[in-house]
Design a protein around this motif. Structure first.
Motif, PDB file in Angstrom:
ATOM      1  N   GLN A 162       0.767  -1.137  -0.195  1.00  0.00           N
ATOM      2  CA  GLN A 162      -0.035  -0.011   0.054  1.00  0.00           C
ATOM      3  C   GLN A 162       0.698   1.194   0.003  1.00  0.00           C
ATOM      4  OE1 GLN A 162      -3.241  -0.242   2.800  1.00  0.00           O
ATOM      5  NE2 GLN A 162      -3.877  -2.325   2.003  1.00  0.00           N
ATOM      6  N   ILE A 163       0.120   2.288   0.352  1.00  0.00           N
ATOM      7  CA  ILE A 163       0.918   3.715  -0.014  1.00  0.00           C
ATOM      8  C   ILE A 163       1.994   3.925   0.858  1.00  0.00           C
ATOM      9  CG2 ILE A 163      -0.551   5.096   1.520  1.00  0.00           C
ATOM     10  CD1 ILE A 163       0.419   6.384  -1.759  1.00  0.00           C
ATOM     11  N   GLY A 164       2.097   3.535   2.047  1.00  0.00           N
ATOM     12  CA  GLY A 164       3.251   3.821   3.037  1.00  0.00           C
ATOM     13  C   GLY A 164       4.515   2.835   2.441  1.00  0.00           C
ATOM     14  N   GLU A 165       4.279   1.855   2.183  1.00  0.00           N
ATOM     15  CA  GLU A 165       5.353   0.995   1.513  1.00  0.00           C
ATOM     16  C   GLU A 165       5.846   1.339   0.327  1.00  0.00           C
ATOM     17  OE1 GLU A 165       7.933  -2.470   1.408  1.00  0.00           O
ATOM     18  OE2 GLU A 165       6.829  -1.588   2.983  1.00  0.00           O
ATOM     19  N   PHE A 166       4.824   1.764  -0.795  1.00  0.00           N
ATOM     20  CA  PHE A 166       5.420   2.476  -1.792  1.00  0.00           C
ATOM     21  C   PHE A 166       6.230   3.764  -1.794  1.00  0.00           C
ATOM     22  CE2 PHE A 166       4.266   5.016  -5.830  1.00  0.00           C
ATOM     23  CZ  PHE A 166       5.242   4.683  -6.811  1.00  0.00           C
ATOM     24  N   ASN A 167       5.734   4.709  -0.732  1.00  0.00           N
ATOM     25  CA  ASN A 167       6.345   6.111  -0.569  1.00  0.00           C
ATOM     26  C   ASN A 167       7.889   5.643  -0.025  1.00  0.00           C
ATOM     27  OD1 ASN A 167       4.234   7.752  -1.317  1.00  0.00           O
ATOM     28  ND2 ASN A 167       3.443   7.784   0.695  1.00  0.00           N
ATOM     29  N   ARG A 168       7.893   4.490   0.783  1.00  0.00           N
ATOM     30  CA  ARG A 168       9.199   4.132   1.021  1.00  0.00           C
ATOM     31  C   ARG A 168      10.218   3.929  -0.206  1.00  0.00           C
ATOM     32  NH1 ARG A 168      12.009  -0.433   3.216  1.00  0.00           N
ATOM     33  NH2 ARG A 168      10.479  -1.904   2.543  1.00  0.00           N
ATOM     34  N   TRP A 169       9.592   3.208  -1.223  1.00  0.00           N
ATOM     35  CA  TRP A 169      10.195   2.727  -2.342  1.00  0.00           C
ATOM     36  C   TRP A 169      10.547   4.233  -3.216  1.00  0.00           C
ATOM     37  CZ3 TRP A 169       6.762  -1.594  -4.618  1.00  0.00           C
ATOM     38  CH2 TRP A 169       6.627  -2.585  -3.413  1.00  0.00           C
ATOM     39  N   VAL A 170       9.685   4.976  -3.145  1.00  0.00           N
ATOM     40  CA  VAL A 170       9.912   6.183  -3.647  1.00  0.00           C
ATOM     41  C   VAL A 170      11.067   7.031  -3.107  1.00  0.00           C
ATOM     42  CG1 VAL A 170       8.889   8.524  -4.383  1.00  0.00           C
ATOM     43  CG2 VAL A 170       7.489   6.542  -4.612  1.00  0.00           C
ATOM     44  N   ASN A 171      11.361   6.960  -1.970  1.00  0.00           N
ATOM     45  CA  ASN A 171      12.526   7.460  -1.295  1.00  0.00           C
ATOM     46  C   ASN A 171      13.547   7.129  -1.867  1.00  0.00           C
ATOM     47  OD1 ASN A 171      10.492   9.479  -0.128  1.00  0.00           O
ATOM     48  ND2 ASN A 171      10.380   8.314   1.700  1.00  0.00           N
ATOM     49  N   LEU A 172      13.601   5.769  -1.829  1.00  0.00           N
ATOM     50  CA  LEU A 172      14.976   4.912  -2.005  1.00  0.00           C
ATOM     51  C   LEU A 172      15.290   5.418  -3.392  1.00  0.00           C
ATOM     52  CD1 LEU A 172      14.195   1.291  -0.824  1.00  0.00           C
ATOM     53  CD2 LEU A 172      15.784   2.794   0.146  1.00  0.00           C
ATOM     54  N   ILE A 173      14.491   5.270  -4.437  1.00  0.00           N
ATOM     55  CA  ILE A 173      14.710   5.903  -5.653  1.00  0.00           C
ATOM     56  C   ILE A 173      14.983   7.157  -5.905  1.00  0.00           C
ATOM     57  CG2 ILE A 173      13.646   6.006  -8.077  1.00  0.00           C
ATOM     58  CD1 ILE A 173      11.624   3.723  -7.430  1.00  0.00           C
ATOM     59  N   ASN A 174      14.641   8.123  -5.155  1.00  0.00           N
ATOM     60  CA  ASN A 174      15.086   9.657  -5.333  1.00  0.00           C
ATOM     61  C   ASN A 174      16.407   9.812  -4.601  1.00  0.00           C
ATOM     62  OD1 ASN A 174      12.603  10.501  -6.709  1.00  0.00           O
ATOM     63  ND2 ASN A 174      11.640  10.983  -4.792  1.00  0.00           N
ATOM     64  N   GLN A 175      16.780   8.856  -3.648  1.00  0.00           N
ATOM     65  CA  GLN A 175      18.185   9.307  -3.094  1.00  0.00           C
ATOM     66  C   GLN A 175      19.163   8.982  -4.230  1.00  0.00           C
ATOM     67  OE1 GLN A 175      17.951   6.792   0.313  1.00  0.00           O
ATOM     68  NE2 GLN A 175      16.381   7.964   1.333  1.00  0.00           N
ATOM     69  N   GLU A 176      18.660   7.932  -5.299  1.00  0.00           N
ATOM     70  CA  GLU A 176      20.042   7.914  -6.242  1.00  0.00           C
ATOM     71  C   GLU A 176      20.161   8.812  -7.153  1.00  0.00           C
ATOM     72  OE1 GLU A 176      21.734   5.172  -6.329  1.00  0.00           O
ATOM     73  OE2 GLU A 176      20.672   4.111  -4.589  1.00  0.00           O
ATOM     74  N   HIS A 177      19.200   9.942  -7.116  1.00  0.00           N
ATOM     75  CA  HIS A 177      19.167  11.067  -8.136  1.00  0.00           C
ATOM     76  C   HIS A 177      19.413  10.555  -9.520  1.00  0.00           C
ATOM     77  CE1 HIS A 177      19.617  13.793  -4.713  1.00  0.00           C
ATOM     78  NE2 HIS A 177      20.402  12.867  -4.267  1.00  0.00           N
TER      79      HIS A 177
END
Length: 363
Positions: free
Chosen positions: A163-178
């Motif tokens: 769900q959304i909480g889990e997906f937002n964690r993935w979004v943060n992981l991806i954005n940290q890669e720039h």
């Protein structure tokens, strides 16, 4: 059809009968308590089959639907490991390594089985939550505008369990890669649009800080590709269906999933593509890998297999696919079949992993 009927109905029912018989034998309590334990187990397994047609998850309150999905789809994995554990104990009994009374009205046997299962699936859940960063270096003699960092992932399976909480964690992981680009190899959606819409997951996709390009997977077809396409539009995802685009000086090809028997051939899609540029193919299911090599593709990203999710299903995947997981090279074409960042069904990884790829493309 007969094979699928065997795999998804007959074999599970045989496993249920075998496990229930052993559970009745091993429990150190009176018959009413044994009946109660088996009733709870039966209800959990019933949820698995009910989720596929006896009831409609989308008509339930969201918390109830989430529990029904999680309990039902987790139970089939737990059943699978109970069958293996009881088979191992039976083998041990036959070779006189396990005492016969260990499996009959046994406190020690019951506690041992319970501790093994709780420990194993606690580990499996924690391991699933750990998303592994898989680095990848791609070199080419073809002209690049500049070196690129590309995050690649597949099999998000967003829905009642992710769900959304889990997906937002993935979004943060991806954005940290720039990253300069984000490529998704299908199965963004698990099978139900309702959790994605009610939790506004399209907005979370728009929080990704790089262009997102994706292809369809088989699960988008299971839940209806037209609804999936609409969601991708709302999410700002550049969806490629038997088509190509150029971004950052790189060709990206997205094949329709092989669920569609009328999808174009790779050769047809490439008719108007300049393959003197570096070319990446997104093709969800890793079948007929030789086609990418024959059509001068530089790199192919696939998913779909999840590498079986749990051992020893990963061994079966190895027997089915030329490349069920990991890197491969055929001629000048490189491949990576990812086990996926998300998962279908129970949120357990045992002997496999959840991952995302961080590729550096350079000369």
């Amino acid at each position: 059809m007969k094979i699928w009927f065997l795999l998804f109905l007959v074999l599970p029912l045989i496993g249920v009968a075998y496990t229930f018989w052993h559970t009745w034998q091993i429990l150190p309590c009176s018959a009413p308590w044994k009946i109660a334990v088996l009733a709870v187990m039966a209800l959990c397994i019933f949820c698995f089959f009910a989720n596929f047609g006896i009831w409609t998850l989308d008509k339930m309150p969201m918390p109830v639907a989430t529990v029904a999905y999680s309990v039902g789809n987790s139970s089939i994995f737990i059943l699978f490991y109970l069958v293996m554990l009881f088979l191992l104990l039976d083998l041990g009994r036959w070779v006189h390594m396990v005492p016969a009374d260990f499996l009959h009205h046994s406190i020690k046997g019951t506690l041992s089985v319970l501790l093994v299962m709780v420990g194993l699936f606690t580990y499996g859940y924690v391991h699933y939550r750990d998303k592994v960063r898989q680095p990848l270096t791609l070199t080419t003699s073809k002209k690049l505008e500049r070196p690129l960092k590309i995050v690649m992932l597949s099999d998000l399976h967003l829905g009642y369990h992710n769900q959304i909480g889990e997906f937002n964690r993935w979004v943060n992981l991806i954005n940290q890669e720039h990253p300069d680009l984000i490529l998704i190899g299908g199965d963004i959606i698990d099978g139900h649009m309702r959790p994605l819409i009610e939790q506004n997951m399209a907005r979370s996709f728009r929080n990704l800080k790089a262009p997102v390009v994706a292809c369809l997977g088989n699960h988008e077809y299971y839940m209806g590709e037209s609804a999936a396409i609409k969601f991708y539009e709302d999410a700002g995802i550049h969806l490629l269906i038997d088509s190509a685009t150029m971004l950052k000086g790189v060709n990206i090809i997205g094949r329709d999933d092989r669920t569609n028997p009328g999808r174009k051939s790779l050769k047809q899609i490439l008719d108007h593509v300049d393959t003197t540029r570096y070319t990446i193919l997104l093709d969800h299911q890793p079948y007929h890998l030789e086609q990418a090599e024959q059509n001068a593709i530089d790199f192919q990203l696939s998913g779909h297999t999840h590498y079986g999710q749990v051992w020893p299903i990963s061994w079966i995947e190895d027997a089915i696919y030329e490349d069920a997981y990991g890197p491969l090279q055929k001629g000048n074409t490189r491949y990576f079949v990812t086990s996926g960042i998300g998962i279908w069904g129970g949120k357990f990884r045992i002997g496999t992993r959840s991952e995302y790829l961080v590729a550096e493309l350079k000369n």
